[in-house]
Scaffold this motif. Structure first.
Motif, PDB file in Angstrom:
ATOM      1  N   PHE A 164       3.974  10.164  -0.680  1.00 11.27           N
ATOM      2  CA  PHE A 164       4.463   8.854  -0.828  1.00 11.27           C
ATOM      3  C   PHE A 164       6.053   8.820  -0.580  1.00 11.27           C
ATOM      4  CE2 PHE A 164       0.581   8.438  -3.222  1.00 11.27           C
ATOM      5  CZ  PHE A 164       0.232   7.350  -3.168  1.00 11.27           C
ATOM      6  N   ASP A 165       6.788   9.844  -0.414  1.00  7.38           N
ATOM      7  CA  ASP A 165       8.197   9.796  -0.075  1.00  7.38           C
ATOM      8  C   ASP A 165       8.377   9.465   1.550  1.00  7.38           C
ATOM      9  OD1 ASP A 165       8.815   9.836  -2.641  1.00  7.38           O
ATOM     10  OD2 ASP A 165       9.001  11.998  -2.608  1.00  7.38           O
ATOM     11  N   SER A 166       7.153   9.149   2.119  1.00 13.69           N
ATOM     12  CA  SER A 166       7.643   8.985   3.674  1.00 13.69           C
ATOM     13  C   SER A 166       7.946   7.447   3.731  1.00 13.69           C
ATOM     14  CB  SER A 166       6.454   9.358   4.354  1.00 13.69           C
ATOM     15  OG  SER A 166       6.327   8.913   5.464  1.00 13.69           O
ATOM     16  N   LEU A 167       8.989   6.942   4.114  1.00 12.37           N
ATOM     17  CA  LEU A 167       9.188   5.490   4.316  1.00 12.37           C
ATOM     18  C   LEU A 167       8.290   5.260   5.502  1.00 12.37           C
ATOM     19  CD1 LEU A 167      13.085   5.774   4.745  1.00 12.37           C
ATOM     20  CD2 LEU A 167      11.835   5.015   2.797  1.00 12.37           C
ATOM     21  N   GLU A 168       8.117   5.949   6.517  1.00 13.62           N
ATOM     22  CA  GLU A 168       7.241   5.615   7.554  1.00 13.62           C
ATOM     23  C   GLU A 168       5.815   5.179   7.382  1.00 13.62           C
ATOM     24  OE1 GLU A 168       7.309   8.614  10.650  1.00 13.62           O
ATOM     25  OE2 GLU A 168       5.685   7.701  11.624  1.00 13.62           O
ATOM     26  N   GLU A 169       5.194   6.231   6.548  1.00 13.13           N
ATOM     27  CA  GLU A 169       3.877   5.956   5.785  1.00 13.13           C
ATOM     28  C   GLU A 169       3.727   4.661   4.996  1.00 13.13           C
ATOM     29  OE1 GLU A 169       1.323   9.825   5.806  1.00 13.13           O
ATOM     30  OE2 GLU A 169       3.147  10.216   4.878  1.00 13.13           O
ATOM     31  N   PHE A 180       8.837   6.498  -6.039  1.00 15.61           N
ATOM     32  CA  PHE A 180       9.623   5.984  -5.143  1.00 15.61           C
ATOM     33  C   PHE A 180       8.805   5.413  -4.154  1.00 15.61           C
ATOM     34  CE2 PHE A 180      12.808   9.543  -6.547  1.00 15.61           C
ATOM     35  CZ  PHE A 180      13.977   8.305  -6.666  1.00 15.61           C
ATOM     36  N   GLY A 181       7.649   5.845  -3.651  1.00 15.43           N
ATOM     37  CA  GLY A 181       6.748   5.219  -2.746  1.00 15.43           C
ATOM     38  C   GLY A 181       6.370   3.867  -3.084  1.00 15.43           C
ATOM     39  N   ALA A 182       5.992   3.687  -4.246  1.00 19.03           N
ATOM     40  CA  ALA A 182       5.258   2.627  -5.023  1.00 19.03           C
ATOM     41  C   ALA A 182       6.454   1.413  -4.993  1.00 19.03           C
ATOM     42  CB  ALA A 182       4.722   2.871  -6.447  1.00 19.03           C
ATOM     43  N   GLY A 183       7.325   2.001  -5.431  1.00 19.12           N
ATOM     44  CA  GLY A 183       8.502   0.946  -5.689  1.00 19.12           C
ATOM     45  C   GLY A 183       9.063   0.410  -4.133  1.00 19.12           C
ATOM     46  N   TYR A 184       9.089   1.383  -3.430  1.00 17.90           N
ATOM     47  CA  TYR A 184       9.665   0.748  -1.621  1.00 17.90           C
ATOM     48  C   TYR A 184       8.500  -0.213  -1.413  1.00 17.90           C
ATOM     49  CZ  TYR A 184      10.776   1.407   3.015  1.00 17.90           C
ATOM     50  OH  TYR A 184      10.912   1.046   4.396  1.00 17.90           O
ATOM     51  N   LEU A 185       7.240   0.215  -1.454  1.00 15.96           N
ATOM     52  CA  LEU A 185       6.157  -0.803  -1.080  1.00 15.96           C
ATOM     53  C   LEU A 185       6.300  -2.024  -1.841  1.00 15.96           C
ATOM     54  CD1 LEU A 185       3.347  -0.936   0.537  1.00 15.96           C
ATOM     55  CD2 LEU A 185       2.139  -0.185  -1.817  1.00 15.96           C
ATOM     56  N   GLY A 186       6.750  -2.112  -3.029  1.00 18.64           N
ATOM     57  CA  GLY A 186       6.802  -3.341  -3.675  1.00 18.64           C
ATOM     58  C   GLY A 186       7.937  -3.962  -3.103  1.00 18.64           C
ATOM     59  N   VAL A 187       9.021  -3.453  -2.756  1.00 13.78           N
ATOM     60  CA  VAL A 187      10.142  -4.118  -2.109  1.00 13.78           C
ATOM     61  C   VAL A 187       9.753  -4.687  -0.681  1.00 13.78           C
ATOM     62  CG1 VAL A 187      12.421  -3.701  -0.987  1.00 13.78           C
ATOM     63  CG2 VAL A 187      11.855  -2.554  -3.034  1.00 13.78           C
TER      64      VAL A 187
END
Ligand SMILES: Nc1ncnc2c1ncn2[C@@H]1O[C@H](COP(=O)(O)OP(=O)(O)OP(=O)(O)O)[C@@H](O)[C@H]1O
Ligand SMILES: [Mg+2]
Length: 427
Positions: A61-66, A93-100
């Motif tokens: 989940f910490d992969s920006l690319e994925e 962090f990954g879920a939050g980035y996805l939300g952004v």
């Protein structure tokens, strides 16, 4: 594929069979993201996976690319995501980035404020909620960063990773003279990507946790519990079950009838924290200290359900699984009326009294056979090592229930004596 009023589109981050099942009862539009750990160790139910609209398998989940690839696939398919449900620390962090990326968050730092202890404390402190004084220690090999800690904080202090969990890597430093050698001895946890640290003044007192589920800023439940010992105190080499048999590790629910004033003060503090951090929906796990003089001091908050034994205790409080509550709250904004299985509830972690190799650990059947044990979970087996270098090396949990506080305390002492994880010395 726009969101239809009755059937929202929900992305679930990480594998939880009960959560996926409950969510599928409420909406057919479930999208599931599984990481390498889930697919390798969690054995997700293949039949259930065929029922969700799409499964995304990623490494981390910490992969920006994925995460960007998941977001893009959802966007190009025209999926209007209504909710992202993330219930573990590893996916936050990954879920939050996805939300952004999907436009669900106005503030791009919003999700960071639930993981980075510095941003969290800065925002909460600015809203007037008491917190420990702290200083960032971004690079502990830099003399100026270390000097800032020594000059600006009153010792004792606690040094810990900025976005750690499980009390892993948290150390208490009693004197300024010890700071350098403690910092030199820190070996970063291999699971952490960032090695930045934060230093905080040590807050004395007892440690409470508050678990809540929110909808439109209102708590659907809000439960205060107390840890038998502050999590960090479990690292004290002399920490062991007290002579009166009081358990070492675990926590129990304080009922509102027992402590109405505490409930009033904690609920007020929680609302202030929510306004500071923009929390209106979803599950939270907040930790705070009650100083010896009674002052409440905010420690930290996670925008997810608690780990360890706590979800199981909340499920006994509700009278149904916590995952049902989370799914219902997400889709309908309501939960079924809680029906506690017993008035007094709590749980113990059967932590061995010293480091070693496990020689004996009760089976689930052994634990459930003990009167007063409502649930049991075993996470390790004979032959496994326990280092006692952090308090989160989970061995076995028992959830307990009793009809009165006195009965509960006697039950906890009896169970702590009867159900034990025994170790033999290492190698
Ligand atoms: N400023 C402080 N004063 C006193 N004790 C502290 C302080 N900061 C941390 N601790 C102790 O260390 C533990 C771990 O710290 P913290 O909760 O900040 O990090 P964590 O590793 O994210 O925790 P968790 O175990 O909840 O995942 C706390 O539960 C508490 O017992
Ligand atoms: Mg914590």
């Amino acid at each position: 594929m726009p969101s239809s009023a009755g059937h929202p589109h929900v992305v679930i981050c990480k594998w939880s069979e009960p959560l996926v099942r409950c969510m599928l009862d409420l909406t057919p539009h479930v999208f599931l993201i599984l990481d390498h750990f889930d697919t390798t160790f969690m054995n997700p139910d293949r039949e259930l996976l065929t029922q969700v609209e799409r499964v995304y398998e990623i490494k981390d989940f910490d992969s920006l690319e994925e995460m960007a690839a998941v977001a893009t696939d959802l966007v190009v398919r025209g999926v209007a995501v209504d909710h992202i449900v993330s219930f573990t620390e590893f996916s936050q962090f990954g879920a939050g980035y996805l939300g952004v990326l999907l436009g669900l968050a106005d503030d791009p730092l919003w999700h960071v404020s639930f993981r980075d202890k510095r941003l969290m404390k800065e925002r909460v402190r600015r809203a007037g909620v008491p917190t420990a004084d702290w200083v960032t220690l971004a690079d502990p090999s830099r003399a100026d960063d270390v000097a800032a800690v020594r000059d600006r904080l009153a010792f004792p202090i606690v040094v810990k990773p900025v976005a750690g969990s499980g009390t892993i890597g948290a150390v208490r430093v009693d004197h300024p003279d010890e700071l350098r050698s403690v910092l030199e001895g820190i070996a970063p946890d291999p699971h952490l990507k960032s090695h930045q640290l934060t230093a905080e003044e040590f807050v004395a007192g007892s440690e409470l946790h508050v678990d809540a589920l929110w909808h439109d800023g209102r708590p659907l439940y809000l439960l205060i519990s107390t840890y038998y010992r502050p999590r960090l105190a479990l690292l004290d080499p002399d920490a062991a079950p007290g002579p009166d048999g009081t358990p070492e590790d675990g926590s129990y629910l304080i009922t509102e009838d027992e402590a109405p004033e505490l409930y009033r003060r904690v609920t007020k503090l929680h609302h202030e924290v929510n306004s500071a951090l923009g929390i209106t929906h979803g599950a939270t796990h907040l930790e705070l200290f009650e100083r010896p003089d009674g002052e409440l001091v905010f420690s930290e908050i996670a925008s997810r359900m608690a780990g360890g034994w706590i979800g199981a205790v909340i499920s006994e409080y509700l009278g149904y699984e916590i995952h049902t509550a989370i799914a219902r709250a997400t889709v309908t904004g309501r939960i079924p009326e809680p029906r506690p299985s017993k008035p007094c509830l709590g749980a113990l972690h059967l932590r061995p009294p010293r480091a070693g190799r496990i020689a004996a650990i009760p089976t689930v059947e052994d634990m459930l056979a003990v009167d007063g044990v409502l649930r049991a979970q075993r996470l390790r087996g004979v032959g496994d090592r326990v280092e006692r270098t952090n308090p989160s090396e989970w061995c076995a949990f028992v959830v307990l229930g009793a009809d009165s506080r006195e009965e509960y305390e006697a039950l906890a002492r009896r169970v702590a004596g009867e159900l034990r994880t025994e170790v033999e010395p290492l190698g």
